[in-house]
Write an enzyme that holds these catalytic residues in place. Structure first.
Site, short mmCIF file in Angstrom:
data_model
loop_
_atom_site.label_atom_id
_atom_site.label_comp_id
_atom_site.label_asym_id
_atom_site.label_seq_id
_atom_site.Cartn_x
_atom_site.Cartn_y
_atom_site.Cartn_z
CB SER A 30 -0.86 0.06 1.26
OG SER A 30 -1.59 -1.10 1.42
CG ASN A 72 -3.54 4.08 0.53
OD1 ASN A 72 -4.72 4.17 0.88
ND2 ASN A 72 -2.97 2.92 0.27
CD GLU A 79 -2.98 3.87 -6.51
OE1 GLU A 79 -2.94 5.11 -6.56
OE2 GLU A 79 -2.74 3.24 -5.45
CG HIS A 103 -2.21 -0.24 -4.03
ND1 HIS A 103 -2.93 0.93 -3.90
CD2 HIS A 103 -2.34 -0.88 -2.84
CE1 HIS A 103 -3.44 0.99 -2.68
NE2 HIS A 103 -3.09 -0.09 -2.02
P1 NAD Z 1 -3.34 -10.02 5.87
O1 NAD Z 1 -2.70 -9.92 7.20
O2 NAD Z 1 -4.81 -10.23 5.76
O3 NAD Z 1 -2.64 -11.20 5.02
C1 NAD Z 1 -1.27 -11.41 4.96
C2 NAD Z 1 -1.02 -12.91 4.76
O4 NAD Z 1 0.37 -13.11 4.52
C3 NAD Z 1 -1.40 -13.76 5.99
O5 NAD Z 1 -2.26 -14.82 5.57
C4 NAD Z 1 -0.06 -14.29 6.49
O6 NAD Z 1 -0.15 -15.61 7.03
C5 NAD Z 1 0.77 -14.29 5.21
N1 NAD Z 1 2.22 -14.22 5.41
C6 NAD Z 1 2.91 -13.61 6.41
N2 NAD Z 1 4.22 -13.73 6.19
C7 NAD Z 1 4.36 -14.42 5.01
C8 NAD Z 1 5.47 -14.87 4.25
N3 NAD Z 1 6.73 -14.62 4.63
N4 NAD Z 1 5.23 -15.57 3.11
C9 NAD Z 1 3.96 -15.83 2.73
N5 NAD Z 1 2.87 -15.45 3.40
C10 NAD Z 1 3.07 -14.74 4.53
O7 NAD Z 1 -2.90 -8.69 5.09
P2 NAD Z 1 -3.61 -7.97 3.86
O8 NAD Z 1 -4.60 -6.97 4.36
O9 NAD Z 1 -4.04 -9.01 2.88
O10 NAD Z 1 -2.40 -7.11 3.26
C11 NAD Z 1 -1.42 -7.70 2.44
C12 NAD Z 1 -0.73 -6.61 1.63
O11 NAD Z 1 -1.72 -5.91 0.84
C13 NAD Z 1 -0.03 -5.53 2.46
O12 NAD Z 1 1.13 -5.12 1.80
C14 NAD Z 1 -1.06 -4.40 2.50
O13 NAD Z 1 -0.49 -3.15 2.71
C15 NAD Z 1 -1.64 -4.52 1.11
N6 NAD Z 1 -2.98 -3.94 0.94
C16 NAD Z 1 -3.93 -4.09 1.92
C17 NAD Z 1 -5.20 -3.53 1.73
C18 NAD Z 1 -6.28 -3.69 2.77
O14 NAD Z 1 -7.28 -2.94 2.72
N7 NAD Z 1 -6.17 -4.63 3.69
C19 NAD Z 1 -5.48 -2.83 0.54
C20 NAD Z 1 -4.49 -2.72 -0.45
C21 NAD Z 1 -3.24 -3.28 -0.24
#
Ligand code: NAD
Length: 287
Positions: free
Chosen positions: A120, A191, A153, A141
């Site tokens: 993000s 963001n 994005e 993104h």
């Molecule tokens: P989340 O915590 O829901 O999921 C992350 C997953 O990654 C978990 O299932 C965890 O077990 C796994 N994980 C942790 N370490 C790992 C590794 N070394 N290898 C493989 N898997 C691993 O998080 P999320 O909300 O899905 O966010 C993930 C990414 O997306 C982040 O970079 C976040 O900034 C970005 N993002 C989030 C949103 C949102 O609204 N939540 C929106 C856009 C982008």
């Protein structure tokens, strides 16, 4: 280039959404998560979400089976990426973790394959520099929930080549998204604008301008926003909002991005929004 085989790293909120969108757009997906429990439950969650899409007429066909057959979950990273044509990582927003993981992906994925990050706010340029194929690293993104939200994005790092940008924009469109190219600046476009808005709403709450419901109602009715900023913060996750604001503050050095103390306090208390049942609002668990 049409992508037929995608690897998704991290099967959390965003990873599962990306897997769903890819599977429902004809792409074979191999997904990896470090957590066995996440891997074990991800297939069931994915099926429920696809079935919901079918019921709402957003996904064609009468059954989730053909889409589910395109997806495999694994706890073996090498196996996941061995024959991928494109890789997207969606692991937690922790810079050291993303740097380490992209280095591993560079070592394990076929040469020349694009490595995309769904970060993000973190620097794609730094991620690219941690690989031996910096010109093939790009930001992708997506927005939450991925199956519902239209844009993506496509973030150009300093090193990203023109062909990588073109292929990634095309892949975004293959997934049915509106793909937009943006520069690699903290927070990219959305963001960078959204988080200061949410932060200001938290300052307004902290300073007693009005209560949460009033602030959200005024923003919905007065600015024609579908969700109020505090409601949206609960949906995104207050920890995610805080991380992004910290990155904006640190990287851009402008005090206007300083996170509101009330936001930090909520995160310290583990009141992270919808995902923990409590944030600016309460979300009673459904029985
Ligand atoms: P989340 O915590 O829901 O999921 C992350 C997953 O990654 C978990 O299932 C965890 O077990 C796994 N994980 C942790 N370490 C790992 C590794 N070394 N290898 C493989 N898997 C691993 O998080 P999320 O909300 O899905 O966010 C993930 C990414 O997306 C982040 O970079 C976040 O900034 C970005 N993002 C989030 C949103 C949102 O609204 N939540 C929106 C856009 C982008």
């Amino acid at each position: 280039m049409i992508v037929e085989r995608l690897a998704v790293i991290g099967a959390g909120t965003m990873g599962r959404g990306i897997i769903e969108v890819a599977a429902t757009h004809g792409v074979m997906v191999r997904a990896y998560d470090i957590n066995d429990d996440v891997c074990a439950k991800a297939a069931a969650t994915l099926r429920t979400s696809i079935e919901r899409g079918i019921k709402r007429g957003k996904v064609s066909g009468g059954s989730a089976d053909p889409y589910m057959q395109r997806v495999t979950f694994s706890c073996d990273l090498a196996e996941t990426v061995c024959d991928a044509q494109f890789v997207i990582e969606a692991i937690p927003e922790i810079q050291e973790l993303k740097l380490k993981t992209i280095g591993e992906l560079d070592r394990l994925a076929p040469a020349g394959v694009v490595l995309a990050s769904n970060t993000s706010s973190l620097s794609i340029t730094k991620l690219a520099a941690a690989t031996g194929r910096p010109e093939r690293v790009v930001g992708m993104h997506f927005f939450n929930p991925v199956p519902v939200m239209a844009p993506v994005e496509i973030v150009r790092a300093e090193q990203t080549s023109e062909i990588t940008m073109t292929e990634t924009l095309e892949f975004g469109r293959q997934l049915g998204k509106e793909a937009f190219a943006v520069a690699d600046v903290p927070g990219f476009a959305v963001n960078r604008i959204l988080m200061p808005l949410i932060n200001e709403a938290v300052f307004a709450l902290q300073e007693g301008v009005a209560d949460a419901r009033t602030i959200d109602s005024l923003m919905k009715l007065g600015c024609n926003h579908p969700m109020g900023p505090l409601e949206l913060a609960d949906f995104v996750g207050l920890d995610v909002c805080l991380w992004i604001l910290q990155v904006l503050h640190r990287e851009l050095g402008d005090p206007k991005f300083r996170p509101c103390p009330l936001l930090a306090r909520k995160v310290d208390a583990k009141h992270l929004g919808r995902k923990t049942g409590r944030g600016f609002y309460e979300y009673p668990r459904k029985e």
